[in-house]
Write a protein that holds these residues in place. Structure first.
Motif, mmCIF file in Angstrom:
data_model
loop_
_atom_site.group_PDB
_atom_site.id
_atom_site.type_symbol
_atom_site.label_atom_id
_atom_site.label_comp_id
_atom_site.label_asym_id
_atom_site.label_seq_id
_atom_site.Cartn_x
_atom_site.Cartn_y
_atom_site.Cartn_z
ATOM 1 N N VAL A 26 -23.232 50.668 130.436
ATOM 2 C CA VAL A 26 -22.970 51.053 131.586
ATOM 3 C C VAL A 26 -22.614 52.856 131.084
ATOM 4 O O VAL A 26 -23.182 52.934 129.414
ATOM 5 C CB VAL A 26 -21.642 51.109 131.774
ATOM 6 N N HIS A 27 -23.562 54.056 131.291
ATOM 7 C CA HIS A 27 -22.864 55.685 131.423
ATOM 8 C C HIS A 27 -23.548 55.483 130.288
ATOM 9 O O HIS A 27 -23.049 55.974 129.270
ATOM 10 C CB HIS A 27 -21.019 55.187 130.649
ATOM 11 N N ASN A 28 -24.633 55.238 129.952
ATOM 12 C CA ASN A 28 -25.879 55.829 129.381
ATOM 13 C C ASN A 28 -26.564 57.575 129.287
ATOM 14 O O ASN A 28 -27.189 57.921 128.387
ATOM 15 C CB ASN A 28 -27.042 54.892 128.706
ATOM 16 N N GLY A 29 -25.916 58.084 130.207
ATOM 17 C CA GLY A 29 -26.679 59.238 130.489
ATOM 18 C C GLY A 29 -27.879 59.524 130.332
ATOM 19 O O GLY A 29 -28.223 58.746 131.892
ATOM 20 N N GLY A 30 -28.747 60.217 130.508
ATOM 21 C CA GLY A 30 -29.835 60.236 130.206
ATOM 22 C C GLY A 30 -30.914 61.339 130.716
ATOM 23 O O GLY A 30 -32.733 60.887 130.535
ATOM 24 N N LEU A 81 -34.015 72.515 125.266
ATOM 25 C CA LEU A 81 -33.856 70.784 125.468
ATOM 26 C C LEU A 81 -32.507 70.893 126.199
ATOM 27 O O LEU A 81 -31.553 71.073 125.229
ATOM 28 C CB LEU A 81 -34.192 70.939 124.997
ATOM 29 N N TYR A 82 -31.962 70.315 127.345
ATOM 30 C CA TYR A 82 -30.483 70.248 127.535
ATOM 31 C C TYR A 82 -30.273 69.041 127.861
ATOM 32 O O TYR A 82 -31.497 68.207 128.424
ATOM 33 C CB TYR A 82 -30.207 70.847 128.982
ATOM 34 N N ALA A 83 -29.558 67.901 128.296
ATOM 35 C CA ALA A 83 -29.685 66.418 128.282
ATOM 36 C C ALA A 83 -28.094 66.037 128.501
ATOM 37 O O ALA A 83 -27.307 66.423 128.163
ATOM 38 C CB ALA A 83 -29.700 65.475 126.862
ATOM 39 N N GLY A 84 -28.176 65.403 129.674
ATOM 40 C CA GLY A 84 -26.462 64.710 130.146
ATOM 41 C C GLY A 84 -26.515 63.399 129.563
ATOM 42 O O GLY A 84 -27.521 62.574 129.425
ATOM 43 N N THR A 85 -25.271 63.131 128.559
ATOM 44 C CA THR A 85 -25.168 61.830 127.644
ATOM 45 C C THR A 85 -23.893 60.838 128.963
ATOM 46 O O THR A 85 -23.550 61.490 129.640
ATOM 47 C CB THR A 85 -25.003 62.234 126.651
ATOM 48 N N GLY A 86 -23.257 59.683 127.856
ATOM 49 C CA GLY A 86 -22.660 59.101 129.342
ATOM 50 C C GLY A 86 -21.701 58.748 127.770
ATOM 51 O O GLY A 86 -21.752 59.495 126.765
ATOM 52 N N ASN A 143 -28.520 56.161 121.827
ATOM 53 C CA ASN A 143 -29.811 56.272 122.590
ATOM 54 C C ASN A 143 -30.354 57.344 122.093
ATOM 55 O O ASN A 143 -29.132 57.703 120.659
ATOM 56 C CB ASN A 143 -28.909 56.563 124.394
ATOM 57 N N ARG A 144 -31.554 57.933 121.922
ATOM 58 C CA ARG A 144 -31.623 58.809 121.036
ATOM 59 C C ARG A 144 -32.714 59.788 122.050
ATOM 60 O O ARG A 144 -33.378 59.050 123.170
ATOM 61 C CB ARG A 144 -32.536 58.727 120.435
ATOM 62 N N ILE A 145 -33.341 60.798 121.526
ATOM 63 C CA ILE A 145 -34.561 61.825 122.252
ATOM 64 C C ILE A 145 -35.674 62.031 120.745
ATOM 65 O O ILE A 145 -35.379 61.981 120.030
ATOM 66 C CB ILE A 145 -33.767 63.058 122.118
ATOM 67 N N SER A 194 -18.288 64.122 119.199
ATOM 68 C CA SER A 194 -18.868 62.602 119.606
ATOM 69 C C SER A 194 -20.001 62.881 120.320
ATOM 70 O O SER A 194 -20.001 64.676 121.120
ATOM 71 C CB SER A 194 -18.532 61.956 120.322
ATOM 72 N N LEU A 195 -21.828 62.876 120.922
ATOM 73 C CA LEU A 195 -22.643 62.899 121.247
ATOM 74 C C LEU A 195 -22.313 62.326 122.967
ATOM 75 O O LEU A 195 -22.964 61.976 123.717
ATOM 76 C CB LEU A 195 -23.976 62.827 121.278
ATOM 77 N N GLY A 196 -21.345 61.237 122.774
ATOM 78 C CA GLY A 196 -21.337 60.809 124.570
ATOM 79 C C GLY A 196 -20.424 61.318 124.885
ATOM 80 O O GLY A 196 -19.275 62.533 124.578
ATOM 81 N N GLY A 197 -20.878 61.896 126.142
ATOM 82 C CA GLY A 197 -19.767 62.298 127.760
ATOM 83 C C GLY A 197 -19.727 63.810 127.919
ATOM 84 O O GLY A 197 -19.130 64.492 127.701
#
Length: 382
Positions: free
Chosen positions: A174-178, A188-193, A142-144, A206-209
């Motif tokens: 599953v659980h990619n946030g987004g 800029l804020y981002a929610g991840t899974g 996943n990227r921005i 890790s950038l996950g969760g």
């Protein structure tokens, strides 16, 4: 402040609350359970909140026949940009007429499961830089990225090539946030899974969760827990809702697994517990949610702040929750609206004052689409 009333919880058989379950939500008493001891960085709670009982009026249906809508962002003139998760396209919706114009596709999007073209955000300096930001799933991560939006070009050719500002966010079925959003600080804020790999949530490398905070160029921000990291908070399972209240406090909605979905008050450097805890635990070192729901009643995605309350769109729960706030705590019991009326609800966006946009999510392969789905509804809330 007045103590929050306790409510009975209807125990329901639930599965993974990734938004994939389509079982009907319970018909009993509300199962939202506010925490009596929430605290935040914004100072003492306000002495009063909005009225204990709110209301929702569906004013109109702005747009119909949207395919797998996910992220929504407002342009300075009020028109909406809507991302199609599965088609990888961005459509502009005229808020006066409802006219839809596809402005372009995002190259590199690889839809699958819960991945695809997800969150959108418009640069806080859009008038000068014309940048639109997108969070999306590729073949590898996943990227921005940000893209120049040129309204003078022909329809479907108005997006420039993506300029990736952050890559390497773990991806999964599953659980990619987004969800992405610019905060009051113009960061800029981002929610991840955690992609189903539970241990990523506690791995600060890790950038996950996580909830991430970065400059518009994707760089770590002064005030982050670690000077060289965009990680802002951790211990999250799957964050899909971000919103700030009138005192600039950050709130986030999060999918639970079998027991509790959560609304959290986010502070930098704090651990929100997953997978060690789910819901309120009282365990040292972990931040308890301010409100929690049985997973059948929520499966929360987008949230917005309007008229003194957080408004939370629910997928499996198929309802819009109102959580009235007095400072850092609920001022009254959360209240559900539109239960089962429009199906799965994905995104909610404040348009100023009592005006709110609500986006349904019946065409995401997990709903039961009816003619006209998916829709953008204009709400008047109190």
């Amino acid at each position: 402040m007045t103590a929050v009333l306790a409510t009975a919880v209807l125990l329901l058989a639930t599965g993974c609350s990734s938004g994939g379950d389509t079982a009907a939500a319970g018909q009993g008493a509300t199962s939202a359970t506010p925490s009596p001891s929430a605290s935040g960085s914004g100072g003492s709670p306000s002495p009063t909140g909005p009225p204990a009982k709110g209301s929702v009026k569906v004013v109109s249906t702005l747009a119909k026949d949207l395919k797998s809508p996910w992220g929504v962002a407002a342009l300075p003139d009020g028109d909406l940009l809507v991302a199609s998760r599965d088609e990888g396209t961005i459509t502009r919706v005229d808020v006066e007429t409802g006219k839809k114009t596809q402005i372009g596709s995002v190259p590199g999007v690889s839809p699958g499961g819960e991945g695809g073209l997800l969150g959108l955000a418009v640069s806080p300096s859009f008038a000068s830089d014309q940048q639109v930001y997108a969070y999306f799933t590729t073949e590898s991560d996943n990227r921005i990225a940000r893209m120049l939006y040129d309204e003078q070009k022909p329809a479907d050719q108005q997006l420039g090539a993506p300029d990736t500002i952050l890559r390497g966010i773990p991806k999964g079925r599953v659980h990619n946030g987004g969800r992405i959003a610019f905060g009051p600080d113009k960061m800029l804020y981002a929610g991840t899974g955690e992609t189903g790999d539970r241990e990523l949530a506690q791995d600060q490398k890790s950038l996950g969760g996580k909830i991430l905070r970065m400059t518009p160029d994707g760089q770590p921000v002064h005030g982050n827990p670690e000077a060289d990291s965009v990680v802002y908070s951790w211990g999250h399972r799957n964050v899909q809702g971000l919103a700030w209240d009138s005192d600039k406090r950050l709130w986030a909605a999060e999918f639970g697994q079998d027991t509790w979905d959560e609304l959290n008050l986010i502070e930098p450097g704090k651990n929100y517990g997953w997978p060690e805890v789910e819901g309120k635990s009282g365990k040292p070192g972990f931040v308890d949610p301010v409100v929690q729901w049985k997973t059948a009643d929520a499966s929360p995605s987008g949230i917005a702040y309007a008229e003194g309350s957080i408004w939370m769109a629910s997928l499996r729960g198929e309802r819009l929750w109102r959580i009235p706030l007095a400072g850092t705590e609920p001022s009254a019991q959360p209240q559900a609206f539109l239960k089962g009326t429009y199906g799965r609800l994905r995104t909610v966006l404040s348009a100023g004052g009592a005006k709110v946009w609500l986006v349904t999510s019946e065409t995401d392969t997990r709903g039961t689409p009816e003619p006209g789905d998916d829709k953008i509804l204009q709400l008047e809330v109190k």
